[in-house]
Design a protein around this motif. Structure first.
Motif, PDB file in Angstrom:
ATOM      1  N   ALA A 114     123.513  81.900  14.482  1.00 28.21           N
ATOM      2  CA  ALA A 114     124.626  82.690  14.990  1.00 28.21           C
ATOM      3  C   ALA A 114     124.130  84.023  15.525  1.00 28.21           C
ATOM      4  CB  ALA A 114     125.657  82.915  13.885  1.00 28.21           C
ATOM      5  N   VAL A 115     124.816  84.527  16.536  1.00 31.71           N
ATOM      6  CA  VAL A 115     124.492  85.843  17.089  1.00 31.71           C
ATOM      7  C   VAL A 115     125.221  86.892  16.266  1.00 31.71           C
ATOM      8  CG1 VAL A 115     124.615  87.297  19.131  1.00 31.71           C
ATOM      9  CG2 VAL A 115     124.231  84.843  19.369  1.00 31.71           C
ATOM     10  N   GLU A 116     124.471  87.832  15.743  1.00 33.08           N
ATOM     11  CA  GLU A 116     125.063  88.880  14.922  1.00 33.08           C
ATOM     12  C   GLU A 116     125.797  89.889  15.804  1.00 33.08           C
ATOM     13  OE1 GLU A 116     124.994  88.708  11.740  1.00 33.08           O
ATOM     14  OE2 GLU A 116     123.609  87.027  11.604  1.00 33.08           O
ATOM     15  N   PRO A 117     126.800  90.606  15.240  1.00 36.37           N
ATOM     16  CA  PRO A 117     127.505  91.637  16.013  1.00 36.37           C
ATOM     17  C   PRO A 117     126.525  92.684  16.544  1.00 36.37           C
ATOM     18  CG  PRO A 117     128.661  91.165  13.961  1.00 36.37           C
ATOM     19  CD  PRO A 117     127.361  90.433  13.885  1.00 36.37           C
ATOM     20  N   GLY A 118     126.636  92.988  17.812  1.00 38.60           N
ATOM     21  CA  GLY A 118     125.764  93.966  18.427  1.00 38.60           C
ATOM     22  C   GLY A 118     124.409  93.427  18.845  1.00 38.60           C
ATOM     23  N   GLU A 119     124.128  92.162  18.524  1.00 40.25           N
ATOM     24  CA  GLU A 119     122.844  91.559  18.856  1.00 40.25           C
ATOM     25  C   GLU A 119     122.864  91.065  20.305  1.00 40.25           C
ATOM     26  OE1 GLU A 119     119.919  88.125  16.922  1.00 40.25           O
ATOM     27  OE2 GLU A 119     122.051  88.140  16.478  1.00 40.25           O
ATOM     28  N   ARG A 120     121.808  91.378  21.052  1.00 37.96           N
ATOM     29  CA  ARG A 120     121.718  90.958  22.448  1.00 37.96           C
ATOM     30  C   ARG A 120     120.637  89.892  22.587  1.00 37.96           C
ATOM     31  NH1 ARG A 120     121.178  95.913  26.413  1.00 37.96           N
ATOM     32  NH2 ARG A 120     121.293  94.144  27.851  1.00 37.96           N
ATOM     33  N   LEU A 121     121.030  88.755  23.150  1.00 40.16           N
ATOM     34  CA  LEU A 121     120.086  87.649  23.290  1.00 40.16           C
ATOM     35  C   LEU A 121     118.896  88.064  24.152  1.00 40.16           C
ATOM     36  CD1 LEU A 121     122.467  84.594  23.817  1.00 40.16           C
ATOM     37  CD2 LEU A 121     121.229  85.232  21.765  1.00 40.16           C
ATOM     38  N   GLY A 122     117.711  87.723  23.684  1.00 42.03           N
ATOM     39  CA  GLY A 122     116.503  88.000  24.437  1.00 42.03           C
ATOM     40  C   GLY A 122     115.898  89.360  24.200  1.00 42.03           C
ATOM     41  N   ASP A 123     116.496  90.162  23.306  1.00 41.70           N
ATOM     42  CA  ASP A 123     116.025  91.531  23.112  1.00 41.70           C
ATOM     43  C   ASP A 123     115.116  91.715  21.901  1.00 41.70           C
ATOM     44  OD1 ASP A 123     117.154  92.461  25.360  1.00 41.70           O
ATOM     45  OD2 ASP A 123     118.767  93.599  24.432  1.00 41.70           O
ATOM     46  N   LEU A 124     114.609  90.631  21.327  1.00 42.54           N
ATOM     47  CA  LEU A 124     113.692  90.779  20.198  1.00 42.54           C
ATOM     48  C   LEU A 124     112.378  91.411  20.671  1.00 42.54           C
ATOM     49  CD1 LEU A 124     114.190  87.378  18.351  1.00 42.54           C
ATOM     50  CD2 LEU A 124     115.008  89.619  17.631  1.00 42.54           C
ATOM     51  N   ARG A 125     111.884  92.352  19.903  1.00 45.10           N
ATOM     52  CA  ARG A 125     110.668  93.061  20.287  1.00 45.10           C
ATOM     53  C   ARG A 125     109.431  92.326  19.781  1.00 45.10           C
ATOM     54  NH1 ARG A 125     110.687  99.380  19.297  1.00 45.10           N
ATOM     55  NH2 ARG A 125     112.330  99.076  20.840  1.00 45.10           N
ATOM     56  N   ALA A 126     108.418  92.250  20.631  1.00 46.10           N
ATOM     57  CA  ALA A 126     107.164  91.597  20.251  1.00 46.10           C
ATOM     58  C   ALA A 126     106.286  92.571  19.477  1.00 46.10           C
ATOM     59  CB  ALA A 126     106.435  91.113  21.491  1.00 46.10           C
ATOM     60  N   ASP A 127     105.389  92.036  18.647  1.00 49.49           N
ATOM     61  CA  ASP A 127     104.416  92.880  17.951  1.00 49.49           C
ATOM     62  C   ASP A 127     103.334  93.357  18.910  1.00 49.49           C
ATOM     63  OD1 ASP A 127     105.374  92.836  15.173  1.00 49.49           O
ATOM     64  OD2 ASP A 127     104.996  90.683  15.311  1.00 49.49           O
ATOM     65  N   ARG A 128     102.994  92.516  19.883  1.00 46.34           N
ATOM     66  CA  ARG A 128     102.001  92.890  20.883  1.00 46.34           C
ATOM     67  C   ARG A 128     102.342  92.202  22.199  1.00 46.34           C
ATOM     68  NH1 ARG A 128      99.761  91.749  16.429  1.00 46.34           N
ATOM     69  NH2 ARG A 128      99.396  89.571  16.987  1.00 46.34           N
ATOM     70  N   THR A 129     102.034  92.855  23.297  1.00 44.38           N
ATOM     71  CA  THR A 129     102.157  92.242  24.619  1.00 44.38           C
ATOM     72  C   THR A 129     100.852  92.464  25.371  1.00 44.38           C
ATOM     73  OG1 THR A 129     103.107  94.245  25.592  1.00 44.38           O
ATOM     74  CG2 THR A 129     104.657  92.601  24.725  1.00 44.38           C
ATOM     75  N   CYS A 130     100.543  91.542  26.264  1.00 42.44           N
ATOM     76  CA  CYS A 130      99.338  91.692  27.074  1.00 42.44           C
ATOM     77  C   CYS A 130      99.517  90.891  28.357  1.00 42.44           C
ATOM     78  CB  CYS A 130      98.098  91.230  26.303  1.00 42.44           C
ATOM     79  SG  CYS A 130      98.053  89.451  25.948  1.00 42.44           S
ATOM     80  N   THR A 131      98.554  91.044  29.236  1.00 44.57           N
ATOM     81  CA  THR A 131      98.538  90.280  30.486  1.00 44.57           C
ATOM     82  C   THR A 131      97.259  89.463  30.537  1.00 44.57           C
ATOM     83  OG1 THR A 131      99.801  91.997  31.645  1.00 44.57           O
ATOM     84  CG2 THR A 131      98.604  90.402  32.994  1.00 44.57           C
ATOM     85  N   VAL A 132      97.412  88.158  30.753  1.00 41.14           N
ATOM     86  CA  VAL A 132      96.268  87.248  30.867  1.00 41.14           C
ATOM     87  C   VAL A 132      96.109  86.865  32.331  1.00 41.14           C
ATOM     88  CG1 VAL A 132      95.415  84.943  30.293  1.00 41.14           C
ATOM     89  CG2 VAL A 132      96.475  86.361  28.526  1.00 41.14           C
ATOM     90  N   ALA A 133      94.876  86.915  32.833  1.00 37.24           N
ATOM     91  CA  ALA A 133      94.610  86.520  34.209  1.00 37.24           C
ATOM     92  C   ALA A 133      94.384  85.020  34.283  1.00 37.24           C
ATOM     93  CB  ALA A 133      93.390  87.263  34.744  1.00 37.24           C
ATOM     94  N   ALA A 134      95.146  84.345  35.126  1.00 36.91           N
ATOM     95  CA  ALA A 134      94.931  82.919  35.358  1.00 36.91           C
ATOM     96  C   ALA A 134      93.619  82.732  36.117  1.00 36.91           C
ATOM     97  CB  ALA A 134      96.100  82.340  36.141  1.00 36.91           C
ATOM     98  N   ASP A 135      93.221  81.483  36.309  1.00 39.20           N
ATOM     99  CA  ASP A 135      91.926  81.231  36.959  1.00 39.20           C
ATOM    100  C   ASP A 135      91.874  81.726  38.392  1.00 39.20           C
ATOM    101  OD1 ASP A 135      93.653  79.360  37.977  1.00 39.20           O
ATOM    102  OD2 ASP A 135      92.462  77.610  37.424  1.00 39.20           O
ATOM    103  N   ASP A 136      93.031  81.905  39.037  1.00 39.73           N
ATOM    104  CA  ASP A 136      93.043  82.450  40.394  1.00 39.73           C
ATOM    105  C   ASP A 136      93.429  83.924  40.415  1.00 39.73           C
ATOM    106  OD1 ASP A 136      95.708  82.311  39.742  1.00 39.73           O
ATOM    107  OD2 ASP A 136      96.317  81.166  41.515  1.00 39.73           O
ATOM    108  N   GLY A 137      93.487  84.548  39.231  1.00 38.79           N
ATOM    109  CA  GLY A 137      93.785  85.962  39.137  1.00 38.79           C
ATOM    110  C   GLY A 137      95.246  86.313  38.956  1.00 38.79           C
ATOM    111  N   THR A 138      96.143  85.340  39.006  1.00 39.07           N
ATOM    112  CA  THR A 138      97.578  85.623  38.827  1.00 39.07           C
ATOM    113  C   THR A 138      97.834  86.168  37.429  1.00 39.07           C
ATOM    114  OG1 THR A 138      98.185  83.856  40.361  1.00 39.07           O
ATOM    115  CG2 THR A 138      99.900  84.622  38.846  1.00 39.07           C
ATOM    116  N   PRO A 139      98.521  87.323  37.311  1.00 36.72           N
ATOM    117  CA  PRO A 139      98.797  87.884  35.987  1.00 36.72           C
ATOM    118  C   PRO A 139      99.910  87.132  35.267  1.00 36.72           C
ATOM    119  CG  PRO A 139      99.756  89.283  37.687  1.00 36.72           C
ATOM    120  CD  PRO A 139      98.989  88.209  38.401  1.00 36.72           C
TER     121      PRO A 139
END
Length: 210
Positions: free
Chosen positions: A36-61
């Protein structure tokens, strides 16, 4: 079987059935509360512990998020591979539930396909399942270089996992210990079943469907 024994068997079976039904009801209610969605909770807004960018084999981030278990050291890594026209934010309820899982404790990794979410754009030449499988392989090599892996594939994401298994079967023999396929398909979608003319955007019967 004597009448008394028969009666005890029937009563015992009825009691077991009632107990099982009650347990199923409790489990279902608990699942409903967790999803269930809690009052005031917005879907998709959970915060990650870490974020990064990985380069694909052709350089796409490729945009990647990592989520640690709420307590203790993780025993395996769950990697979510989202579907077409979605993003890693679509794993909202799974992400929330898995973070609190204690047996086993899991680390979670989610990423956006090229051309989706926060990842780099994709041109017509790189918009293939084969390329997306190579992108997933790049994410695993960079962010999950060791330890057991469970892959979650939704829709197109499931097709990407299947393609990765063809490209890199050793990974599945040695490290992938589980795979979940959600609303996905194997093979070329559209090559069989409904004719292409029926699926055409110019068909007046299906034009309103988009």
């Amino acid at each position: 079987m004597t009448p008394s024994r028969r009666l005890l068997t029937v009563v015992g079976g009825a009691a077991a059935l009632a107990t099982g039904a009650a347990a199923a009801g409790i489990a279902f209610a608990a699942q409903q509360r967790r999803s269930a969605v809690e009052p005031g909770e917005r879907l998709g807004d959970l915060r990650a512990d870490r974020t990064c960018t990985v380069a694909a084999d052709d350089g796409t981030p490729l945009a990647v998020s990592e989520v640690d278990p709420e307590e203790g050291k993780p025993e395996l890594t769950v990697v979510g591979v989202h579907g077409f026209a979605l993003s890693q934010r679509s794993w909202y309820f799974q992400r929330r539930a898995l973070a609190s899982l204690a047996l086993p404790r899991v680390r979670q990794v989610y990423y956006d396909h090229r051309g989706h979410g926060l990842s780099g754009a994709a041109d017509a030449g790189s918009s293939t399942i084969e390329q997306l499988a190579r992108d997933l392989d790049a994410v695993l090599r960079s962010v999950v270089p060791e330890g057991p892996i469970v892959l979650l594939g939704h829709s197109m994401g499931g097709m990407v996992i299947m393609e990765l298994a063809q490209q890199n079967p050793e990974l599945f023999a040695e490290r992938v210990c589980g795979v979940a396929f959600l609303a996905t398909a194997a093979g070329e979608v559209g090559s069989r079943g409904l004719p292409r003319s029926l699926l055409s955007k110019y068909n007046p019967l299906t034009r309103g469907v988009g």
